[in-house]
Scaffold this active site. Structure first.
Site, short mmCIF file in Angstrom:
data_model
loop_
_atom_site.label_atom_id
_atom_site.label_comp_id
_atom_site.label_asym_id
_atom_site.label_seq_id
_atom_site.Cartn_x
_atom_site.Cartn_y
_atom_site.Cartn_z
N ASP A 65 3.41 3.83 6.32
CA ASP A 65 2.65 3.71 7.63
C ASP A 65 3.59 3.24 8.70
O ASP A 65 4.50 2.96 8.64
CB ASP A 65 1.46 2.57 7.60
CG ASP A 65 2.21 1.32 7.53
OD1 ASP A 65 2.99 1.19 6.80
OD2 ASP A 65 1.71 0.28 8.40
N GLU B 58 7.85 2.13 -6.08
CA GLU B 58 7.97 1.66 -4.74
C GLU B 58 8.07 2.87 -3.76
O GLU B 58 8.35 4.13 -3.97
CB GLU B 58 9.39 0.97 -4.53
CG GLU B 58 9.06 -0.61 -4.69
CD GLU B 58 8.49 -1.25 -3.08
OE1 GLU B 58 7.98 -0.30 -2.44
OE2 GLU B 58 8.46 -2.10 -3.10
N ASP C 139 14.71 -0.55 1.21
CA ASP C 139 15.39 -0.68 2.54
C ASP C 139 16.44 -1.87 2.31
O ASP C 139 17.56 -1.50 1.78
CB ASP C 139 14.58 -0.98 3.42
CG ASP C 139 14.96 -0.71 5.04
OD1 ASP C 139 16.20 -0.50 5.49
OD2 ASP C 139 14.29 -1.10 5.98
N LYS D 188 17.26 3.69 1.38
CA LYS D 188 18.26 3.53 2.36
C LYS D 188 19.47 2.72 1.87
O LYS D 188 19.57 1.73 2.11
CB LYS D 188 17.58 3.09 3.41
CG LYS D 188 16.28 3.73 4.15
CD LYS D 188 15.71 2.90 5.18
CE LYS D 188 14.53 3.76 5.75
NZ LYS D 188 14.01 2.91 6.90
N LYS E 203 0.74 -1.02 -0.05
CA LYS E 203 0.07 -0.10 -0.03
C LYS E 203 0.97 1.26 0.12
O LYS E 203 0.40 2.17 -0.27
CB LYS E 203 -1.06 0.00 1.30
CG LYS E 203 -1.92 -1.08 1.30
CD LYS E 203 -2.79 -0.91 2.65
CE LYS E 203 -3.82 -2.20 2.77
NZ LYS E 203 -2.97 -3.26 3.23
N GLY E 204 2.09 1.23 0.49
CA GLY E 204 3.01 2.30 0.78
C GLY E 204 3.25 3.28 -0.45
O GLY E 204 3.35 4.45 -0.17
P1 5GP Z 1 12.97 -3.91 2.06
O1 5GP Z 1 12.24 -5.10 1.79
O2 5GP Z 1 13.34 -3.10 1.00
O3 5GP Z 1 13.72 -4.05 3.68
O4 5GP Z 1 11.42 -3.21 2.71
C1 5GP Z 1 10.99 -2.45 2.19
C2 5GP Z 1 9.74 -2.22 2.83
O5 5GP Z 1 9.79 -2.05 4.21
C3 5GP Z 1 8.91 -0.96 2.45
O6 5GP Z 1 8.44 -0.97 1.02
C4 5GP Z 1 8.10 -0.51 3.58
O7 5GP Z 1 7.00 -1.10 3.57
C5 5GP Z 1 9.07 -1.00 4.82
N1 5GP Z 1 9.86 -0.05 5.37
C6 5GP Z 1 11.37 0.11 5.41
N2 5GP Z 1 11.71 1.35 5.91
C7 5GP Z 1 10.79 1.91 6.22
C8 5GP Z 1 10.41 3.15 6.69
O8 5GP Z 1 11.35 4.00 7.00
N3 5GP Z 1 9.19 3.58 7.03
C9 5GP Z 1 8.04 2.83 6.52
N4 5GP Z 1 6.95 3.17 6.74
N5 5GP Z 1 8.19 1.72 6.02
C10 5GP Z 1 9.50 1.28 6.04
MG MG Z 2 6.59 -1.52 0.48
#
Ligand code: 5GP
Ligand code: MG
Length: 181
Positions: A160, A100, A104, A132, A44-45
């Site tokens: 969120d 996206e 992260d 990040k 949803k983000g």
């Molecule tokens: P990844 O698989 O790249 O570690 O995770 C990314 C997902 O983790 C993002 O799509 C998001 O849903 C969540 N996420 C990672 N960092 C943040 C952040 O700083 N704030 C929020 N709200 N969600 C995050």
């Molecule tokens: Mg996401």
């Protein structure tokens, strides 16, 4: 109860977001002119970001959505990723741009990119609102980034915390942050 009392700092306010999204939209427009663009928004983000971004890309395009849910601690490689909504449009031979919210570790997006590649798009790239770099664990075809951030937990503008704060117009940090993010 005032949910805004938990806001700590404004990272990017609505004006900065609007200006940067327009800038990235113009870049995408230049790169995708003459291509067969399909913007796939990750729910949803990314829905608020995508709504602004697609209107900043002055080109013919199709839009679709996918939803992914990640379980487990954000920092762990053994995270479980589940596709809860698949794209409906045929992406074969087309130019997919995955929209996206945040890259992260990259695990969530990498899962979706692998899934979409099976359908043989001509190209696949990612446009992320936030990136990040220090947290990244897997390579993803990231082509556009609105903002690079450090190790913060950001909410608002679609992002969120425990299902809340998506409706904030600015991207902010919280005073009470979740224990594992
Ligand atoms: P990844 O698989 O790249 O570690 O995770 C990314 C997902 O983790 C993002 O799509 C998001 O849903 C969540 N996420 C990672 N960092 C943040 C952040 O700083 N704030 C929020 N709200 N969600 C995050
Ligand atoms: Mg996401």
């Amino acid at each position: 109860m005032d949910y805004k009392k938990n806001i700590d700092k404004v990272l990017y306010d609505r004006d900065i977001l609007a200006a940067r999204v327009v800038e990235v939209g113009r870049q995408i427009r230049a790169d995708y002119a003459g291509k067969d663009l399909v913007a796939v928004t990750v729910l949803k983000g990314a829905f608020v970001f995508a709504a602004d971004l697609i209107r900043a890309i002055d080109l013919p395009m199709a839009v679709d959505f996918a939803e992914i849910i990640s379980y487990g601690e954000g920092a762990e490689i053994a995270e479980e990723v589940v596709l809860t909504k698949d794209v409906a449009v045929n992406v074969k031979g087309r130019d997919v741009l995955v929209v996206e919210d945040i890259i992260d570790t990259g695990l969530t997006t990498s899962f979706l990119v692998d899934h979409l590649r099976i359908r043989e798009p001509r190209s696949i790239h990612i446009c992320a609102l936030l990136y990040k770099p220090a947290m990244q664990r897997v390579e993803v075809p990231l082509r556009y980034v609105c903002f690079e951030v450090g190790d913060v937990f950001a909410v608002g503008y679609g992002l969120d915390y425990a299902g809340q704060y998506r409706n904030l117009p600015d991207i902010v940090t919280l005073k009470e942050i979740p224990p594992e993010e």
